[in-house]
Design a protein around this motif. Structure first.
Motif, PDB file in Angstrom:
ATOM      1  N   GLU A 138       0.825  -1.211   0.000  1.00  0.00           N
ATOM      2  CA  GLU A 138       0.000   0.000   0.000  1.00  0.00           C
ATOM      3  C   GLU A 138       0.862   1.265   0.000  1.00  0.00           C
ATOM      4  OE1 GLU A 138      -2.377  -0.529   3.464  1.00  0.00           O
ATOM      5  OE2 GLU A 138      -3.753  -1.963   2.519  1.00  0.00           O
ATOM      6  N   HIS A 139       2.027   1.187   0.658  1.00  0.00           N
ATOM      7  CA  HIS A 139       2.906   2.351   0.747  1.00  0.00           C
ATOM      8  C   HIS A 139       3.725   2.543  -0.516  1.00  0.00           C
ATOM      9  CE1 HIS A 139       6.663   4.420   2.300  1.00  0.00           C
ATOM     10  NE2 HIS A 139       5.709   5.275   2.600  1.00  0.00           N
ATOM     11  N   ASN A 140       4.072   1.417  -1.164  1.00  0.00           N
ATOM     12  CA  ASN A 140       4.795   1.453  -2.439  1.00  0.00           C
ATOM     13  C   ASN A 140       6.199   2.051  -2.305  1.00  0.00           C
ATOM     14  OD1 ASN A 140       4.947   0.828  -5.189  1.00  0.00           O
ATOM     15  ND2 ASN A 140       4.368   2.905  -5.792  1.00  0.00           N
ATOM     16  N   GLY A 141       6.909   1.680  -1.212  1.00  0.00           N
ATOM     17  CA  GLY A 141       8.280   2.136  -1.025  1.00  0.00           C
ATOM     18  C   GLY A 141       9.281   1.023  -1.308  1.00  0.00           C
ATOM     19  N   LYS A 142      10.536   1.256  -0.878  1.00  0.00           N
ATOM     20  CA  LYS A 142      11.596   0.295  -1.197  1.00  0.00           C
ATOM     21  C   LYS A 142      12.484  -0.076  -0.010  1.00  0.00           C
ATOM     22  CE  LYS A 142      13.848   0.568  -5.003  1.00  0.00           C
ATOM     23  NZ  LYS A 142      14.696   1.000  -6.155  1.00  0.00           N
ATOM     24  N   ARG A 143      12.455   0.702   1.078  1.00  0.00           N
ATOM     25  CA  ARG A 143      13.358   0.441   2.203  1.00  0.00           C
ATOM     26  C   ARG A 143      12.587   0.544   3.531  1.00  0.00           C
ATOM     27  NH1 ARG A 143      18.615   0.225   1.831  1.00  0.00           N
ATOM     28  NH2 ARG A 143      18.836   1.054   3.943  1.00  0.00           N
ATOM     29  N   TYR A 144      12.590  -0.555   4.273  1.00  0.00           N
ATOM     30  CA  TYR A 144      11.840  -0.621   5.523  1.00  0.00           C
ATOM     31  C   TYR A 144      12.687  -1.282   6.605  1.00  0.00           C
ATOM     32  CZ  TYR A 144       7.907   0.319   2.429  1.00  0.00           C
ATOM     33  OH  TYR A 144       7.079   0.884   1.498  1.00  0.00           O
ATOM     34  N   ALA A 145      12.336  -1.022   7.857  1.00  0.00           N
ATOM     35  CA  ALA A 145      12.984  -1.678   8.989  1.00  0.00           C
ATOM     36  C   ALA A 145      11.921  -2.335   9.864  1.00  0.00           C
ATOM     37  CB  ALA A 145      13.787  -0.678   9.809  1.00  0.00           C
ATOM     38  N   VAL A 146      12.259  -3.498  10.398  1.00  0.00           N
ATOM     39  CA  VAL A 146      11.411  -4.197  11.362  1.00  0.00           C
ATOM     40  C   VAL A 146      12.207  -4.288  12.660  1.00  0.00           C
ATOM     41  CG1 VAL A 146      10.163  -6.316  11.912  1.00  0.00           C
ATOM     42  CG2 VAL A 146      10.305  -5.530   9.529  1.00  0.00           C
ATOM     43  N   ILE A 147      11.734  -3.602  13.701  1.00  0.00           N
ATOM     44  CA  ILE A 147      12.413  -3.588  14.987  1.00  0.00           C
ATOM     45  C   ILE A 147      11.687  -4.573  15.898  1.00  0.00           C
ATOM     46  CG2 ILE A 147      13.338  -2.162  16.838  1.00  0.00           C
ATOM     47  CD1 ILE A 147      14.165  -1.258  14.020  1.00  0.00           C
ATOM     48  N   THR A 148      12.340  -5.672  16.225  1.00  0.00           N
ATOM     49  CA  THR A 148      11.636  -6.717  16.935  1.00  0.00           C
ATOM     50  C   THR A 148      12.598  -7.498  17.830  1.00  0.00           C
ATOM     51  OG1 THR A 148      10.126  -8.594  16.620  1.00  0.00           O
ATOM     52  CG2 THR A 148      11.799  -8.253  14.928  1.00  0.00           C
ATOM     53  N   HIS A 149      12.300  -8.769  18.066  1.00  0.00           N
ATOM     54  CA  HIS A 149      13.009  -9.568  19.056  1.00  0.00           C
ATOM     55  C   HIS A 149      13.817 -10.679  18.379  1.00  0.00           C
ATOM     56  CE1 HIS A 149      10.329  -7.666  22.069  1.00  0.00           C
ATOM     57  NE2 HIS A 149       9.443  -7.746  21.081  1.00  0.00           N
ATOM     58  N   GLY A 150      14.746 -11.255  19.141  1.00  0.00           N
ATOM     59  CA  GLY A 150      15.630 -12.265  18.575  1.00  0.00           C
ATOM     60  C   GLY A 150      14.903 -13.445  17.966  1.00  0.00           C
ATOM     61  N   GLY A 151      13.890 -13.967  18.662  1.00  0.00           N
ATOM     62  CA  GLY A 151      13.160 -15.121  18.146  1.00  0.00           C
ATOM     63  C   GLY A 151      12.406 -14.812  16.867  1.00  0.00           C
ATOM     64  N   VAL A 152      11.803 -13.643  16.800  1.00  0.00           N
ATOM     65  CA  VAL A 152      11.067 -13.238  15.594  1.00  0.00           C
ATOM     66  C   VAL A 152      12.020 -13.150  14.409  1.00  0.00           C
ATOM     67  CG1 VAL A 152       9.675 -11.420  14.527  1.00  0.00           C
ATOM     68  CG2 VAL A 152       9.340 -12.000  16.941  1.00  0.00           C
ATOM     69  N   ILE A 153      13.184 -12.531  14.626  1.00  0.00           N
ATOM     70  CA  ILE A 153      14.154 -12.382  13.541  1.00  0.00           C
ATOM     71  C   ILE A 153      14.674 -13.744  13.095  1.00  0.00           C
ATOM     72  CG2 ILE A 153      16.404 -11.425  12.920  1.00  0.00           C
ATOM     73  CD1 ILE A 153      15.784  -9.091  14.824  1.00  0.00           C
ATOM     74  N   ARG A 154      14.965 -14.623  14.034  1.00  0.00           N
ATOM     75  CA  ARG A 154      15.434 -15.967  13.663  1.00  0.00           C
ATOM     76  C   ARG A 154      14.399 -16.695  12.820  1.00  0.00           C
ATOM     77  NH1 ARG A 154      17.269 -15.716  19.191  1.00  0.00           N
ATOM     78  NH2 ARG A 154      19.557 -15.565  19.217  1.00  0.00           N
ATOM     79  N   HIS A 155      13.131 -16.557  13.191  1.00  0.00           N
ATOM     80  CA  HIS A 155      12.075 -17.210  12.409  1.00  0.00           C
ATOM     81  C   HIS A 155      12.031 -16.648  10.995  1.00  0.00           C
ATOM     82  CE1 HIS A 155       8.222 -19.286  11.718  1.00  0.00           C
ATOM     83  NE2 HIS A 155       7.935 -18.212  10.995  1.00  0.00           N
ATOM     84  N   LEU A 156      12.084 -15.331  10.851  1.00  0.00           N
ATOM     85  CA  LEU A 156      12.015 -14.711   9.528  1.00  0.00           C
ATOM     86  C   LEU A 156      13.233 -15.076   8.680  1.00  0.00           C
ATOM     87  CD1 LEU A 156      10.631 -11.184  10.468  1.00  0.00           C
ATOM     88  CD2 LEU A 156       9.390 -13.057   9.367  1.00  0.00           C
ATOM     89  N   LEU A 157      14.418 -15.079   9.289  1.00  0.00           N
ATOM     90  CA  LEU A 157      15.617 -15.439   8.538  1.00  0.00           C
ATOM     91  C   LEU A 157      15.565 -16.887   8.080  1.00  0.00           C
ATOM     92  CD1 LEU A 157      18.373 -13.694  10.708  1.00  0.00           C
ATOM     93  CD2 LEU A 157      17.601 -13.010   8.427  1.00  0.00           C
ATOM     94  N   THR A 158      15.081 -17.767   8.936  1.00  0.00           N
ATOM     95  CA  THR A 158      14.968 -19.184   8.565  1.00  0.00           C
ATOM     96  C   THR A 158      13.984 -19.367   7.419  1.00  0.00           C
ATOM     97  OG1 THR A 158      15.452 -19.820  10.856  1.00  0.00           O
ATOM     98  CG2 THR A 158      14.470 -21.495   9.450  1.00  0.00           C
ATOM     99  N   SER A 159      12.913 -18.575   7.413  1.00  0.00           N
ATOM    100  CA  SER A 159      11.865 -18.710   6.390  1.00  0.00           C
ATOM    101  C   SER A 159      12.222 -18.043   5.065  1.00  0.00           C
ATOM    102  CB  SER A 159      10.559 -18.099   6.904  1.00  0.00           C
ATOM    103  OG  SER A 159      10.119 -18.733   8.077  1.00  0.00           O
TER     104      SER A 159
END
Length: 209
Positions: A138-159
């Motif tokens: 919806e925003h139609n941009g190109k650079r974003y950040a997700v500020i979250t927790h270690g477990g969330v990041i590990r899950h996203l990186l694995t996926s």
């Protein structure tokens, strides 16, 4: 060629509980003095992002404000860490004689007492990611950040990591106030979701993938 999409997944800064080795899932702690100082020293090392998505817990929102004070912030409870239930605020030393805890270490799919199992956690993170994608479209941009927790990041990186990067959930090292940029080179790559490459952020480490 310019990158089609860049999403940085960054772990929140240190809290007092982190420094004491305590399990800190849904407990709403703020950053420690040391955590704030480390973020202040690192904020100039990060590139800018158009928008930040964040866990709704204080330590993540505070991290986003220290690192990216000018970026609009969207917070969500779906981006919280695993809920450790009755083990929140406890350490390995205080739990190591607990039979359920020892069983959980061997099989994390078991839920901590009054907490959240890994399957439930994974489904929640996938829902959070789907909502982030929708808002990005919806925003139609190109650079974003997700500020979250270690477990969330590990899950996203694995996926989402490239096929040539083979790491399990626990093999990802994600330090406080650091993370990875997931890069998609083309629109087709983005549609397929698996990212084209990874690079550590802030840019003081080595590329990976």
């Amino acid at each position: 060629m310019d990158d089609y999409m860049v999403i940085a997944c960054i772990r929140h800064g240190l809290t007092d509980e982190n420094e004491q080795g305590k399990y800190l899932g849904w407990t709403n702690s703020s950053l420690s003095r040391k955590g704030i100082e480390l973020l202040k020293r690192r904020n100039t090392l990060f590139e800018e992002y158009e928008r930040c998505f964040s866990s709704d817990l204080n330590r993540c929102i505070e991290t986003a404000h220290f690192l990216f004070p000018h970026a609009p912030l969207i917070s969500s409870s779906l981006l919280r860490e695993l809920h450790f239930g009755s083990w929140e605020g406890l350490t390995y030393e205080s739990l190591k004689e607990d039979d359920v805890y020892q069983e959980w270490i061997l099989d994390p799919s078991i839920s901590p007492p009054n907490g959240e199992g890994m399957n439930q956690f994974g489904n929640r993170v996938e829902l959070a990611w789907a909502q982030i994608i929708k808002q990005i479209e919806e925003h139609n941009g190109k650079r974003y950040a997700v500020i979250t927790h270690g477990g969330v990041i590990r899950h996203l990186l694995t996926s989402l990591s490239p096929k040539n990067v083979h790491r399990t959930f626990w093999e990802w090292e994600v330090n406080h106030g650091e993370g990875y940029e997931l890069v998609w080179k083309t629109e087709n790559d983005w549609r397929n979701q698996t990212c084209t490459s990874l690079r550590e952020v802030p840019l003081m480490g080595k590329a990976d993938g």
